[in-house]
Design a protein around this motif. Structure first.
Motif, PDB file in Angstrom:
ATOM      1  N   GLY A   2       0.812  -1.201   0.000  1.00  0.00           N
ATOM      2  CA  GLY A   2       0.000   0.000   0.000  1.00  0.00           C
ATOM      3  C   GLY A   2       0.840   1.243   0.000  1.00  0.00           C
ATOM      4  N   CYS A  59      -2.461   7.157 -10.084  1.00  0.00           N
ATOM      5  CA  CYS A  59      -3.594   7.329  -9.171  1.00  0.00           C
ATOM      6  C   CYS A  59      -3.855   8.808  -8.877  1.00  0.00           C
ATOM      7  CB  CYS A  59      -3.357   6.562  -7.878  1.00  0.00           C
ATOM      8  SG  CYS A  59      -1.934   7.114  -6.904  1.00  0.00           S
ATOM      9  N   ARG A  85      -9.720  -0.159  -5.632  1.00  0.00           N
ATOM     10  CA  ARG A  85      -8.510  -0.952  -5.421  1.00  0.00           C
ATOM     11  C   ARG A  85      -7.264  -0.113  -5.732  1.00  0.00           C
ATOM     12  NH1 ARG A  85     -10.182  -4.392  -2.088  1.00  0.00           N
ATOM     13  NH2 ARG A  85     -11.401  -2.510  -1.772  1.00  0.00           N
ATOM     14  N   CYS A  86      -6.137  -0.565  -5.231  1.00  0.00           N
ATOM     15  CA  CYS A  86      -4.855   0.121  -5.435  1.00  0.00           C
ATOM     16  C   CYS A  86      -4.128  -0.473  -6.638  1.00  0.00           C
ATOM     17  CB  CYS A  86      -3.987   0.010  -4.188  1.00  0.00           C
ATOM     18  SG  CYS A  86      -4.694   0.822  -2.747  1.00  0.00           S
ATOM     19  N   GLY A  96      -6.790  -2.763  -1.512  1.00  0.00           N
ATOM     20  CA  GLY A  96      -7.358  -1.441  -1.253  1.00  0.00           C
ATOM     21  C   GLY A  96      -7.885  -1.376   0.150  1.00  0.00           C
ATOM     22  N   ALA A  97      -8.408  -0.224   0.481  1.00  0.00           N
ATOM     23  CA  ALA A  97      -8.386   1.006  -0.309  1.00  0.00           C
ATOM     24  C   ALA A  97      -7.379   1.965   0.321  1.00  0.00           C
ATOM     25  CB  ALA A  97      -9.775   1.640  -0.330  1.00  0.00           C
ATOM     26  N   SER A  98      -6.833   2.857  -0.464  1.00  0.00           N
ATOM     27  CA  SER A  98      -5.870   3.847   0.006  1.00  0.00           C
ATOM     28  C   SER A  98      -6.346   5.229  -0.406  1.00  0.00           C
ATOM     29  CB  SER A  98      -4.493   3.568  -0.610  1.00  0.00           C
ATOM     30  OG  SER A  98      -3.628   4.685  -0.457  1.00  0.00           O
ATOM     31  N   PHE A 140      -5.601   6.485  -3.917  1.00  0.00           N
ATOM     32  CA  PHE A 140      -6.462   6.084  -5.028  1.00  0.00           C
ATOM     33  C   PHE A 140      -7.890   6.607  -4.864  1.00  0.00           C
ATOM     34  CE2 PHE A 140      -2.991   3.249  -5.817  1.00  0.00           C
ATOM     35  CZ  PHE A 140      -3.056   2.925  -7.166  1.00  0.00           C
TER      36      PHE A 140
END
Length: 440
Positions: free
Chosen positions: A16, A326, A367-368, A380-382, A385
């Motif tokens: 991540g 992203c 999703r990343c 994910g999630a971050s 993104f």
């Protein structure tokens, strides 16, 4: 691996976080530093950020007398841009809370009157991108944080102490924990673009010599990183040979190019604006007609631009919508909401509408990492993104309910101390979404 200026190949850590790539030269003279507006010491986190509520923020705005105080919402966004459904003061308070945590986690004094943004999830603890983020964020927070100018000047002092080996008016893009330049001491385009933009914001906020320093950096960027024959911006002042034909889509910052054009009157920046928005449209149509997603890197950039066919600089995902691209919905979307440019709005809207549909309106399902056809491969999630799609939503990318859902996700996701990159991208997206972003 050395490549004549020598940026190391970097790897996605797969957790991540995003490994960084960077590298920069001769010291600017002390007279230049004085003209750059650096003052005082960066004693952080010495005084507490006073942000206990809207009344406190208002009082601080009156006391500091900055050009565009945080929370003033004085710059009108383009017609048709969506606004959050919530109370603006409550939204601003949430941004202040995230900023306070971001600052406490990542802004570190260096012991020489400077400070720097610490990047624990980058290849090295201090990278150009982080310093650019810090300068933009601190300038935009003026009026709410009484230390904002000290933070800005401390980061600027650090930047000036580490000039690029390729050009003295650019920044060496990587330093180790001891503050030593590493990786060739070259520049990284994204860092210097934000540093120059931050200097223009500082000139608007506080006056002084920031503008002269910004103009020197903008000239250096044009001289070393804008191809004379057109084509997208280069990776840094070290780009040559094979890498002369590689460009990073997250360096395609139309709002910055627009501001540089307006401030300098240099038509090359207007040409760069048109070139990059045209490339975005062409890449979306040819390689991502259903999603609008952009790849991290483009190859054959000056002749036949296409997504990287695998690893060209960082990872096997260089041709995917990965930890660089992203940022694109935020970068392109910010220009769309501020300028109203139909090209930027169409590009950001296309990405946002697809993501809203792909997740059924649930930000937690982002999703990343995605292939350009929309196949998700990342976890994910971050915030790196998720948050950029909040900006895209404002520009027509998914509608009011999607925008509000993205904001709720951001508001409930505070910065983590080991995730500088996600925290910094998310905070800047929150500044746009809360109507606290404006051109210099």
């Amino acid at each position: 691996m050395s490549r004549g200026g020598s940026l190391p190949l970097l790897r996605d850590r797969g957790d991540g976080a995003r490994a960084h790539r960077h590298g920069g030269a001769r010291a600017e003279q002390s007279a230049d530093r004085r003209r750059g507006g650096v003052r005082g010491r960066c004693d952080l986190p010495g005084r507490a950020l006073v942000a206990a509520g809207a009344a406190a923020a208002t009082a601080m705005r009156r006391a500091e007398r900055v050009g565009v105080p945080f929370g003033g919402h004085s710059f009108p966004y383009a017609p048709g841009v969506l606004r959050l459904s919530g109370d603006p003061e409550a939204v601003d308070q949430r941004v202040l809370e995230h900023y306070r945590l971001w600052k406490s986690h990542f802004v570190r004094p260096r012991g020489d009157g400077s400070c720097a943004v610490y990047a624990p999830d980058a290849a090295y603890p201090y990278v150009a991108e982080a310093q650019g983020y810090g300068m933009v964020i601190s300038a935009l927070m003026a009026g709410a944080d009484p230390e904002a100018r000290d933070v800005f000047d401390g980061i600027l002092r650090y930047v000036l102490a580490h000039p690029s080996s390729g050009h003295p008016d650019l920044h060496a893009a990587q330093q180790d924990g001891a503050g030593r330049d590493v990786g060739g001491a070259n520049s990284a385009t994204d860092g210097d673009l934000d540093i120059a933009y931050g200097l223009l914001l500082a000139d608007r906020q506080w006056g002084g010599g920031y503008r002269a320093s910004a103009l020197r950096r903008i000239d250096a960027l044009r001289e070393t990183e804008l191809p004379a024959a057109g084509g997208p911006i280069k990776l840094g002042d070290w780009s040559s040979g094979h890498f002369d034909e590689v460009s990073r889509t997250s360096d395609w910052m139309p709002g910055h190019f627009r501001a540089f054009r307006d401030v300098t009157g240099d038509l090359r920046w207007g040409e760069a604006l048109d070139t990059h928005l045209s490339l975005v449209r062409a890449l979306q149509r040819q390689y991502a007609p259903d999603t609008g997603l952009l790849p991290d890197f483009v190859v054959d950039a000056g002749s036949d631009p296409k997504p990287a066919p695998g690893r060209v600089l960082e990872s096997e995902h260089d041709g995917d919508h990965h930890w660089n691209a992203c940022r694109d919905p935020w970068r392109i979307g910010a220009d769309a909401v501020v300028s109203g440019d139909a090209r930027a709005r169409a590009a950001a809207g296309r990405m946002g509408r697809w993501m809203c549909a792909a997740t059924n309106g649930d930000p937690g399902r982002i999703r990343c990492g995605y292939r350009l056809d929309g196949a998700a491969y990342g976890e994910g999630a971050s915030g790196a993104f998720v948050a950029p799609f909040g900006v895209a939503a404002m520009a027509g990318g998914g509608g009011q309910e999607w925008l509000d859902a993205l904001w709720e996700w951001m508001a409930a996701s505070p910065p983590e101390p080991d995730r500088y990159y996600a925290a910094s991208v998310q905070l800047q997206a929150m500044l746009v979404v809360s109507h606290n972003w404006w051109p210099p």
